[in-house]
Motif scaffolding. Structure first.
Motif, PDB file in Angstrom:
ATOM      1  N   ASP A 248       0.822  -1.216   0.000  1.00 49.97           N
ATOM      2  CA  ASP A 248       0.000   0.000   0.000  1.00 49.97           C
ATOM      3  C   ASP A 248       0.852   1.261   0.000  1.00 49.97           C
ATOM      4  N   SER A 266      -1.669 -13.000  -4.338  1.00 55.80           N
ATOM      5  CA  SER A 266      -2.698 -12.015  -4.003  1.00 55.80           C
ATOM      6  C   SER A 266      -3.300 -12.339  -2.652  1.00 55.80           C
ATOM      7  N   VAL A 268      -6.605 -11.071   0.188  1.00 57.43           N
ATOM      8  CA  VAL A 268      -7.733 -10.266   0.653  1.00 57.43           C
ATOM      9  C   VAL A 268      -7.720 -10.286   2.171  1.00 57.43           C
ATOM     10  N   HIS A 274     -14.248  -3.549   3.340  1.00 56.14           N
ATOM     11  CA  HIS A 274     -14.383  -3.196   1.926  1.00 56.14           C
ATOM     12  C   HIS A 274     -13.837  -4.314   1.043  1.00 56.14           C
ATOM     13  N   ALA A 275     -12.657  -4.819   1.391  1.00 54.32           N
ATOM     14  CA  ALA A 275     -12.052  -5.886   0.588  1.00 54.32           C
ATOM     15  C   ALA A 275     -12.896  -7.155   0.621  1.00 54.32           C
ATOM     16  N   THR A 278     -16.085  -6.486  -1.572  1.00 58.18           N
ATOM     17  CA  THR A 278     -15.863  -6.340  -3.014  1.00 58.18           C
ATOM     18  C   THR A 278     -15.001  -7.451  -3.600  1.00 58.18           C
ATOM     19  N   GLU A 280     -11.858  -7.276  -3.546  1.00 58.52           N
ATOM     20  CA  GLU A 280     -10.679  -6.577  -4.066  1.00 58.52           C
ATOM     21  C   GLU A 280      -9.422  -7.107  -3.374  1.00 58.52           C
ATOM     22  N   ALA A 281      -8.521  -7.658  -4.152  1.00 50.88           N
ATOM     23  CA  ALA A 281      -7.315  -8.288  -3.617  1.00 50.88           C
ATOM     24  C   ALA A 281      -6.094  -7.401  -3.821  1.00 50.88           C
ATOM     25  N   THR A 282      -5.163  -7.515  -2.908  1.00 58.45           N
ATOM     26  CA  THR A 282      -3.864  -6.855  -3.055  1.00 58.45           C
ATOM     27  C   THR A 282      -2.920  -7.793  -3.793  1.00 58.45           C
TER      28      THR A 282
END
Length: 770
Positions: A248, A266, A268, A274-275, A278, A280-282
């Motif tokens: 990040d 990846s 989550v 939020h992750a 959604t 949404e993965a890093t």
């Protein structure tokens, strides 16, 4: 299935032709589902939720799973999927009582799977093996200690081994080591002998420290991580939180691993609403390089070579001030890097020159770099060279001994590092024998003891007559399984301090005892009240830990109390060995630890519960090198891989792996979701091109045959071939099942760590899938 029913083949199908390959992220809903599945399987005590709430926080229980550090600024839930599984597993409602043996013989249980043995539940009473009935029978604690003492006092001390796993706290570990030395030997192998002994020996050689140099603050300041042979998604999932934080803020992560491990691809964050909502993965790794098994030396050398060429061309890349002031041996190393052809480097690691240059570019652009590694580097026949090469890479740009940089071995078991710190070691040079002499008034033995590999060979040869084990499932964890199964029962005595039934109990010595102990999360009520214990994490931080749950049985004792009970039975009378007083109040044991190791444990009792733990220090972190030369040492390996065998037609490099559903030899279930393996562990992961060349198809049933130089027959049958993304010539299968293929003598040449990540094997087709 009832925990006491025989194992069922329904959970382990032969046909795995329809296995999916899960490309989903680590963490996320998959992690929560994995925890929920184990919860539903074990039906733990309702108090497990309170244990999880307190896990890895001041005043709570330190996780019994991995040794990842506990931050001072902790999350609301400071546990990961594997930590939750470990806690739920030990909190099971199932009980393996003495009545279990009314319906089961030891011999019959040898056909049970590891998972089914432990699913019988918590052991509830001390047991002695009865050869006439082939069953264990209940025995009182006093009888057990007395009988064990009689046998051990009748054996020469050099024939007895006192093994410890990495679970017991510092207090029990200190007394365990003291007991062995008062008894008369230094035969104190420990689980680190099988995983990170290469770190202890290899790092000491090059930087003078047996442990990593990184602390928590370094993770928050680094610009870049380089990963080699470590898989945080399965082995240390809490590591994924600082990795996400690093990404990040713009840090780079470069990974080298033969296997594409999802935790480094990846993630989550399950604590990020939020992750989770959604999906949404890093993205974790900016570069992911799948090198051939055992070829890390070549890959690291390629990065170093590119750095040296860049410095030759433009200057200012290498940290010459650091090298000139702090290191020795650089000229030999730089000559080795310059003269080794790129063609040889790339041929060995299987990566193109452009990939290695890309990795080097990231390394050169980063001001602060941390090198992370796991057993993928340590468990090779020349694992010490691997560690030396990674240290070489870090030292090129001064990335050891300054903020945001350093070398970071990630330990497995929760207190495996700490037990070494307080005296469980077979090498006498590591122990302050003069302190023990002054504190306790006896002459400690001066002869080095047995490493675990030596102990295993001693069992096979018949020179080891007794194994007394503080935790673990040693017979299953060691190499050469078939030979050990034949040798283990020939012992005069086997003693296992355990929480659950495991395979080591099923090959009892001529006299054999199972001594059931408390878990870390249970109340340990002694004369002075519920006791604190302490553990050391991978960053050399010391943490207090205390249990809050009611014990699974009123007949359980703590690891420390069992140690004191055995010690009273086997050590000579000595007014300075006050086992009863130490058992009554563990704070007195911490005073002894401080008196023995004053530099590391000053004010231990006062500091052990501070948030984040207290640091016992590391000279290499301050660029003080405790090596023979007084400087950090560049090293030059003898060849470009860490193996003791050459490539040959039909010979493969076997990597043994752990699934997402296990911790060491404990198998929680049959779901390795990151690799898409469901319902079975009997698989051989293989490159599709290698499969085609060998005439194999996905789902074929094969045998792995050992191809070691000693020529002894070793084989593992009934494996289903699974096409998998691996480099050519490299195959993978599960530990501990593959231990049957590994010779006791196949180990790192410097540390004797078993070479489980570089095993020579051949494949024999058995039958195609119907």
């Amino acid at each position: 299935m009832s925990p006491q029913d025989p194992p069922s083949d329904q959970t382990k199908p032969d046909d795995v032709s329809d296995l999916p390959h899960d490309s989903g992220p680590a963490g996320g809903w998959g992690s929560l589902k994995g925890i929920a599945r184990i919860f539903g399987d074990q039906w733990p005590s309702p108090t497990v939720t309170d244990t999880l709430r307190r896990l890895n926080k001041p005043g709570g229980t330190m996780c019994a799973s991995c040794a990842w550090p506990k931050p001072a600024n902790y999350h609301a839930f400071e546990f990961c999927e594997n930590g939750a599984k470990a806690t739920i597993w030990e909190s099971t409602s199932a009980r393996c009582t003495p009545d279990f043996w009314d319906d089961h013989t030891v011999s019959a249980l040898r056909d049970w799977a590891d998972h089914d043995l432990e699913s019988t539940g918590r052991l509830t009473a001390p047991m002695r093996y009865d050869a006439d009935t082939d069953r264990y029978v209940k025995v009182s604690w006093d009888e057990a200690f007395s009988e064990i003492g009689t046998i051990l006092k009748g054996l020469p001390p050099e024939e007895v081994v006192f093994y410890s796993s990495g679970h017991a706290g510092l207090e029990a570990a200190y007394l365990w080591a003291l007991m062995a030395r008062a008894y008369g030997n230094n035969n104190l192998p420990q689980s680190s002998n099988m995983c990170h002994e290469t770190t202890s020996v290899g790092l000491t050689k090059v930087i003078g420290s047996p442990v990593g140099t990184v602390i928590w603050e370094d993770l928050e300041q680094t610009d870049c991580f380089f990963f080699f042979g470590q898989n945080p998604g399965t082995n240390s999932p809490r590591f994924l939180h600082p990795l996400k934080a690093a990404k990040d803020r713009g840090a780079k992560i470069v990974t080298f691993n033969p296997v594409r491990e999802q935790g480094l691809i990846s993630f989550v964050d399950p604590q990020d609403l939020h992750a989770m909502t959604t999906g949404e993965a890093t993205v974790i790794s900016d570069q992911y390089h799948q090198l051939r098994g055992g070829s890390d030396i070549a890959a690291i050398l390629g990065i170093c070579k590119a750095v040296i060429e860049a410095d030759d061309a433009i200057g200012g890349v290498i940290d010459w001030a650091f090298i000139n002031e702090h290191t020795q041996g650089f000229e030999d190393f730089i000559d080795f890097a310059r003269t080794t052809p790129w063609q040889a480097i790339c041929a060995e690691c299987g990566l193109p020159e452009s990939d290695l240059r890309d990795a080097a570019r990231v390394y050169m652009q980063a001001e602060r770099v941390i090198g992370v590694y796991g057993m993928g580097l340590t468990q090779q026949t020349h694992g010490s060279w691997n560690i030396g090469m990674l240290t070489n890479l870090l030292m090129l740009r001064g990335n050891i001994g300054r903020p945001g940089a350093g070398i970071c071995p990630v330990r497995g078991h929760s207190n495996v590092q700490g037990q070494r710190t307080v005296g469980i070691a077979e090498k006498t040079k590591l122990i302050p024998m003069d302190k023990l002499r002054n504190l306790f008034g006896f002459e400690p033995p001066q002869q080095d003891g047995l490493h675990i590999v030596d102990a295993a060979q001693g069992l096979i040869d018949g020179t080891v007559k007794a194994m007394v084990c503080l935790g673990g499932n040693l017979m299953r964890a060691l190499p050469d399984t078939d030979r050990l199964e034949q040798a283990w029962p020939r012992q005069r005595l086997s003693v296992m301090i355990s929480t659950k039934l495991n395979r080591s109990h099923l090959y009892p010595g001529q006299s054999a005892y199972i001594l059931p102990c408390l878990t870390r999360s249970e109340v340990d009520d002694q004369e002075s009240g519920n006791q604190w214990i302490t553990i050391e994490d991978s960053f050399s931080m010391i943490h207090g830990s205390r249990g809050h749950r009611k014990p699974a049985s009123p007949d359980l004792k703590s690891e420390l109390a069992i140690t004191c009970g055995i010690a009273r039975a086997i050590t000579p009378a000595n007014p300075a060995l006050t086992w009863e007083a130490w058992q009554a109040d563990y704070a007195r044991v911490r005073d002894l630890i401080e008196a023995t190791y004053p530099d590391d444990f000053k004010d231990m009792n006062a500091r052990m519960n501070q948030p984040g733990g207290f640091w016992r220090g590391n000279p290499a972190h301050e660029r003080v090198w405790k090596t023979d030369s007084g400087k950090a040492e560049f090293t030059v390996p003898d060849k470009l891989n860490a193996l003791d065998f050459d490539d040959a037609p039909g010979r493969f490099r076997l990597l043994t792996m752990r699934s997402n559903d296990q911790f060491n030899t404990t198998i929680y279930g049959y779901s390795d979701r990151f690799r898409g393996i469901e319902g079975t562990r009997d698989v051989l992961l293989m490159n599709p091109e290698d499969m085609a060349e060998a005439g194999l198809s996905h789902g074929d049933i094969v045998s792995l045959v050992g191809d070691a130089a000693d020529g002894l027959p070793r084989r593992l049958d009934g494996l289903s071939v699974v096409h998998f993304d691996l480099p050519r010539g490299t195959v993978g299968s599960y530990y501990p099942e593959c231990n049957v293929l590994i010779p006791v003598g196949l180990h790192d040449q410097l540390s004797k760590t078993p070479a489980s990540k570089g095993v020579p094997v051949r494949i024999q087709a058995t039958r195609p899938t119907a």
